[in-house]
Design an enzyme around this catalytic site. Structure first.
Site, PDB file in Angstrom:
ATOM      1  N   GLY A  86       2.341   2.791  10.719  1.00  0.00           N
ATOM      2  CA  GLY A  86       3.253   3.963  10.508  1.00  0.00           C
ATOM      3  C   GLY A  86       3.847   4.175  11.806  1.00  0.00           C
ATOM      4  O   GLY A  86       4.515   5.179  11.776  1.00  0.00           O
ATOM      5  N   HIS A 143      -9.793   1.338   4.740  1.00  0.00           N
ATOM      6  CA  HIS A 143      -8.456   1.399   5.317  1.00  0.00           C
ATOM      7  C   HIS A 143      -8.616   2.444   6.498  1.00  0.00           C
ATOM      8  O   HIS A 143      -9.388   3.330   6.575  1.00  0.00           O
ATOM      9  CB  HIS A 143      -7.299   2.040   4.507  1.00  0.00           C
ATOM     10  N   GLU A 185      -5.195  -4.896  10.537  1.00  0.00           N
ATOM     11  CA  GLU A 185      -4.432  -3.731  10.968  1.00  0.00           C
ATOM     12  C   GLU A 185      -4.578  -2.811  11.891  1.00  0.00           C
ATOM     13  O   GLU A 185      -5.383  -2.044  11.747  1.00  0.00           O
ATOM     14  CB  GLU A 185      -4.451  -2.851   9.629  1.00  0.00           C
ATOM     15  N   SER A 195       3.254  -1.872  10.419  1.00  0.00           N
ATOM     16  CA  SER A 195       4.815  -1.881  10.627  1.00  0.00           C
ATOM     17  C   SER A 195       5.518  -3.022  10.453  1.00  0.00           C
ATOM     18  O   SER A 195       6.461  -3.603  11.014  1.00  0.00           O
ATOM     19  CB  SER A 195       5.273  -1.393  12.080  1.00  0.00           C
ATOM     20  N   GLU A 198      -6.880   4.686   7.700  1.00  0.00           N
ATOM     21  CA  GLU A 198      -6.693   6.097   7.490  1.00  0.00           C
ATOM     22  C   GLU A 198      -7.857   6.944   6.830  1.00  0.00           C
ATOM     23  O   GLU A 198      -8.136   8.092   7.016  1.00  0.00           O
ATOM     24  CB  GLU A 198      -5.577   6.515   6.618  1.00  0.00           C
ATOM     25  N   GLY A 224       2.987  -0.981   4.201  1.00  0.00           N
ATOM     26  CA  GLY A 224       2.993   0.516   3.893  1.00  0.00           C
ATOM     27  C   GLY A 224       4.215   0.912   3.895  1.00  0.00           C
ATOM     28  O   GLY A 224       4.902   0.538   2.671  1.00  0.00           O
ATOM     29  N   GLY A 225       5.137   1.641   4.675  1.00  0.00           N
ATOM     30  CA  GLY A 225       6.164   2.395   4.382  1.00  0.00           C
ATOM     31  C   GLY A 225       7.206   1.381   3.804  1.00  0.00           C
ATOM     32  O   GLY A 225       8.132   1.684   3.210  1.00  0.00           O
ATOM     33  N   ASN A 237       1.075  -1.321   0.134  1.00  0.00           N
ATOM     34  CA  ASN A 237      -0.122   0.060   0.088  1.00  0.00           C
ATOM     35  C   ASN A 237       0.910   1.301   0.039  1.00  0.00           C
ATOM     36  O   ASN A 237       1.551   1.631   1.035  1.00  0.00           O
ATOM     37  CB  ASN A 237      -1.049  -0.079   1.261  1.00  0.00           C
ATOM     38  N   TRP A 238       1.023   1.834  -1.211  1.00  0.00           N
ATOM     39  CA  TRP A 238       2.017   3.076  -1.151  1.00  0.00           C
ATOM     40  C   TRP A 238       1.218   4.230  -0.787  1.00  0.00           C
ATOM     41  O   TRP A 238       1.874   5.316  -0.631  1.00  0.00           O
ATOM     42  CB  TRP A 238       2.181   3.308  -2.607  1.00  0.00           C
ATOM     43  N   LYS A 239       0.141   4.237  -0.258  1.00  0.00           N
ATOM     44  CA  LYS A 239      -0.502   5.450   0.249  1.00  0.00           C
ATOM     45  C   LYS A 239      -0.554   6.667  -0.652  1.00  0.00           C
ATOM     46  O   LYS A 239      -0.380   6.569  -1.929  1.00  0.00           O
ATOM     47  CB  LYS A 239      -0.272   5.686   1.681  1.00  0.00           C
TER      48      LYS A 239
HETATM   49  P1  13P Z   1       3.025   0.605   7.645  1.00  0.00           P
HETATM   50  O1  13P Z   1       3.531  -0.696   6.911  1.00  0.00           O
HETATM   51  O2  13P Z   1       3.555   1.897   7.247  1.00  0.00           O
HETATM   52  O3  13P Z   1       2.706   0.457   9.110  1.00  0.00           O
HETATM   53  O4  13P Z   1       1.458   0.883   7.011  1.00  0.00           O
HETATM   54  C1  13P Z   1       0.690  -0.178   7.327  1.00  0.00           C
HETATM   55  C2  13P Z   1      -0.491   0.234   6.347  1.00  0.00           C
HETATM   56  O5  13P Z   1      -1.467   0.966   6.773  1.00  0.00           O
HETATM   57  C3  13P Z   1      -0.755  -0.669   5.170  1.00  0.00           C
HETATM   58  O6  13P Z   1      -2.118  -0.404   4.638  1.00  0.00           O
END
Ligand code: 13P
Length: 259
Positions: free
Chosen positions: A176, A99, A170, A215, A101, A236-237, A13-15
């Site tokens: 994050g 998600h 999640e 994470s 967010e 994500g990151g 997930n590149w957001k």
């Molecule tokens: P991180 O891996 O950056 O914690 O993000 C997780 C996420 O929200 C994947 O959708």
């Protein structure tokens, strides 16, 4: 449970990161690092703007493409929204739904999530439904109840055989933050999720793939993807750099061979 023979899946997930040029450069660098022979499905979820060009670049690579959101209506006067059929046409097979967010920063409700999930299933996409508790909810002992309530709300009225559904656990406090969930806690929640899915969907619930997100890094991914109860990870990151995503996929392949 041990009879489940599903391919593990790593979804990136590149957001709100990467231009088209950066997405294409990533695809080229990642392709050089990934054999595609390890039996792990890899889904890249870029921002909307990069979907089509990235989809073109990924053709024939074996890598899959996903979107980060969709709108629940089929088409029409919904300024700023993107429809499921448009995602399909751009080359996406998967779409992230609900998600945290979007739920917490943009006010997406359980009802919105349900409508989006149903639209995704109707239009032949593989939805990755995100569920997870906040830190106060976990500390208050409500984590299981919150996750089950999110599942029930999202799947209300769902077609009875959602073989295409994926659920990502999640925990919000792990996203994050560098504070990943203990694998044992993630495993416990995966079992809770599957039990709830089976009560909602009957035996088809056992086919739903359950992922962990929050994470995830190359160093900790095998703790999740190495267990039979967990079908993969949503990253994500650590998915933003090709070497890091390739290492996550490789560790998942190795963990699969070890079990
Ligand atoms: P991180 O891996 O950056 O914690 O993000 C997780 C996420 O929200 C994947 O959708």
């Amino acid at each position: 449970m041990s009879g489940r023979a599903v391919r593990k899946i790593i979804a990136a997930n590149w957001k709100m990161n990467k231009t088209v040029a950066e997405a294409l450069a990533f695809a080229d660098e990642f392709a050089a690092l990934w054999s595609g022979q390890g039996g792990v499905e890899v889904v890249i979820c870029p921002p909307f703007t990069a979907l089509y060009p990235l989809g073109q670049r990924l053709q024939g690579s074996g890598l899959l493409l996903g979107a980060q959101d969709l709108f629940w209506e089929e088409r029409g006067a919904f300024t700023g929204e993107v429809a499921a059929f448009m995602l399909r046409e751009a080359g996406a097979s998967h779409v992230i739904v609900g998600h945290s967010e979007r739920r917490h920063l943009l006010g997406e409700s359980d009802a919105d999530v349900r409508r989006k999930l149903q639209r995704a299933l109707q239009e032949g996409l593989y939805p990755i439904l995100c569920v997870g508790e906040t830190l106060p909810q976990r500390e208050g002992g409500e984590a299981e109840a919150v996750v089950c309530a999110q599942l029930r709300a999202a799947l209300q009225g769902c077609p009875p055989s959602p073989a295409r559904l994926l659920v990502a656990y999640e925990p919000v406090w792990a996203i994050g933050t560098g504070r990943n969930a203990e694998p044992a806690d993630a495993r416990h929640m995966a079992l809770v999720i599957r039990r709830e899915l089976e009560s909602l969907l009957g035996r088809a619930g056992a086919e739903v793939r359950v992922l962990y997100g929050g994470s995830v890094t190359p160093d900790n991914v095998a703790g999740y993807t190495g267990m039979v109860e967990m079908d993969g990870a949503l990253v994500g990151g650590a998915s933003l750099r090709p070497e890091s995503l390739a290492a996550i996929v490789r560790r998942t392949e190795e963990a699969g061979h070890a079990t």
